[in-house]
Design an enzyme around this catalytic site. Structure first.
Site, short mmCIF file in Angstrom:
data_model
loop_
_atom_site.label_atom_id
_atom_site.label_comp_id
_atom_site.label_asym_id
_atom_site.label_seq_id
_atom_site.Cartn_x
_atom_site.Cartn_y
_atom_site.Cartn_z
N GLY A 1 4.04 3.59 1.93
CA GLY A 1 2.97 4.49 1.54
C GLY A 1 2.95 5.83 2.24
O GLY A 1 2.58 6.84 1.63
N THR B 1 2.28 -4.51 -3.74
CA THR B 1 1.18 -3.81 -4.41
C THR B 1 1.26 -4.04 -5.91
O THR B 1 2.34 -4.19 -6.45
CB THR B 1 1.33 -2.31 -4.09
OG1 THR B 1 1.07 -2.13 -2.71
CG2 THR B 1 0.42 -1.44 -4.91
N ARG C 1 -5.23 1.78 9.28
CA ARG C 1 -4.23 2.47 8.47
C ARG C 1 -4.52 2.31 6.97
O ARG C 1 -4.82 1.24 6.47
CB ARG C 1 -2.85 1.89 8.78
CG ARG C 1 -1.69 2.50 7.99
CD ARG C 1 -1.35 1.69 6.75
NE ARG C 1 -0.13 2.18 6.11
CZ ARG C 1 0.25 1.82 4.88
NH1 ARG C 1 -0.49 0.99 4.17
NH2 ARG C 1 1.36 2.29 4.35
N VAL C 2 -4.40 3.39 6.25
CA VAL C 2 -4.53 3.37 4.79
C VAL C 2 -3.27 3.98 4.20
O VAL C 2 -2.81 5.02 4.67
CB VAL C 2 -5.78 4.17 4.34
CG1 VAL C 2 -5.85 4.26 2.82
CG2 VAL C 2 -7.06 3.53 4.88
N GLY C 3 -2.72 3.33 3.18
CA GLY C 3 -1.49 3.84 2.55
C GLY C 3 -1.80 4.71 1.35
O GLY C 3 -2.88 5.29 1.21
N ASP C 4 -0.82 4.79 0.46
CA ASP C 4 -0.94 5.68 -0.70
C ASP C 4 -1.77 5.12 -1.84
O ASP C 4 -2.31 5.88 -2.65
CB ASP C 4 0.47 5.98 -1.23
CG ASP C 4 1.19 4.69 -1.65
OD1 ASP C 4 1.21 3.73 -0.84
OD2 ASP C 4 1.72 4.64 -2.77
N THR D 1 4.54 1.95 -5.71
CA THR D 1 4.61 0.86 -4.75
C THR D 1 5.76 1.14 -3.79
O THR D 1 6.88 1.41 -4.23
CB THR D 1 4.84 -0.51 -5.41
OG1 THR D 1 5.33 -1.43 -4.43
CG2 THR D 1 5.86 -0.45 -6.55
N GLY D 2 5.47 1.11 -2.51
CA GLY D 2 6.53 1.39 -1.54
C GLY D 2 5.93 1.76 -0.20
O GLY D 2 4.75 1.48 0.06
#
Ligand code: ASP
Length: 335
Positions: free
Chosen positions: A247, A194, A222-225, A244-245
């Site tokens: 999520g 990211t 799926r959606v991350g942070d 970044t990581g």
């Protein structure tokens, strides 16, 4: 156009290195998987992004302009998991997420699951500035992009061989885990690449932005942070963060907001607050990753708990500073 800012630090009034731009290109960089040519190309792209953002700040433009300019350069570079180099979903698609927040006004914009927008950060910004909403997803977001004249590309634009191979490897690992009935810890191997940027402009205002392809082998939309305001991105009048990581852990912890809340409410320094969340709470819960954090006095933190994190900053003198692995030297801005 540069205004000298002064901050009291340890009882000393000191000139700080503002305007300031801070970026990351993801916390998933590993020595084993990154050849020297690729590392050099990534460093070059980070420097180009810093220069592009700095040019905005030098021209007296607001922090959001610098954030957006820097992120566009990183989205166009195939080395990072955002825009052009986005990772693949389980179904072999690229689904992009992005967000931006203006600390001065408290306004924010975000998009998730888009697959034709060349620079998702420009769409996140349009959501913030040209709509009544904060977050748009999928087809609706792309209709809005079209209406706003934002560049759309054929989805094949996002395909890179390296990311395709990473998906194949993740699918293989998943199949092996299923065959041997062992639980798969990660949703496929995570390649955190990211990108994110934070800026402190000549007026002393902060902004933050983040852009990603998410995690390799993600599925079911799926959606991350990264596009979630408060999880992967946050900016207020005192503090800005881009994460970044892994999520899921950043969402559960409202990581970016939590860091800034510790600065605002608990009076913690940006270094302590970001270290407490990224290297304390996130690993304790089972996650990993990194972040960049910046306060309104120009104090910067780069916490991460992986082997490396592409990162850098540029201050008043216009010289880009970039680092990749934990032991790489990175001078800190003067303040
Ligand atoms: N945080 C991103 C996500 O979970 C992944 C990354 O940092 O590369 O979608």
């Amino acid at each position: 156009m540069f205004q000298r800012h002064y901050a009291v630090r340890d009882g000393v009034l000191a000139a700080m290195d503002a305007p300031l731009l801070v970026i990351h290109g993801g916390a998933g960089v590993e020595r084993a998987g990154t050849g020297p040519a690729e590392a050099a190309a990534a460093r070059q792209a980070l420097e180009a992004a810093l220069r592009a953002g700095h040019a905005q700040l030098k021209a007296g433009k607001p922090a959001v302009d610098a954030v957006s300019a820097a992120i566009q350069v990183l989205e166009d570079a195939p080395q990072f998991n955002a825009g052009r180099g986005a990772v693949f979903t389980h179904d072999g698609r690229n689904e992009l997420d992005s967000s931006i927040m203006d600390g001065a006004s408290g306004k924010a914009g975000a998009v998730a699951g888009v697959h034709r927008v060349r620079n998702p950060i420009t769409l996140a910004r349009a959501v913030m500035e040209k709509s009544r909403h904060v977050m748009m997803v999928g087809d609706g977001a792309e209709i809005f992009a079209e209406q706003q004249g934002i560049e759309l590309v054929d989805p094949s634009y996002f395909r890179t061989e390296k990311r395709w191979q990473q998906l194949q490897e993740a699918l293989k690992e998943e199949a092996q885990a299923q065959a041997s009935n062992t639980p798969l810890v990660l949703p496929g191997k995570a390649y955190f690449g990211t990108v994110g940027a934070l800026a402190l402009d000549a007026q002393g205002h902060l902004a933050a932005g983040t852009s990603t392809g998410g995690m390799t082998n993600k599925r079911y939309g799926r959606v991350g942070d990264s596009p979630i305001i408060g999880a992967g991105t946050w900016a207020d009048q005192r503090c800005a963060v881009s994460g970044t990581g892994w999520g899921e852990y950043y969402i559960r912890d409202a990581a970016a907001h939590e860091i800034c809340a510790r600065v605002r409410l608990a009076g913690q320094s940006i270094g302590r607050a970001s270290d407490g969340v990224i290297n304390g709470d996130i690993p304790k819960a089972g996650g990993d990753g990194g972040a960049i954090a910046l306060d309104a006095q120009g104090v910067v933190a780069f916490p991460f708990n992986t082997e490396g994190m592409y990162r850098g900053w540029i201050g008043a003198d216009g010289v880009p500073h970039v680092a990749v692995y934990k032991d790489d030297p990175l001078p800190m801005p003067a303040y």
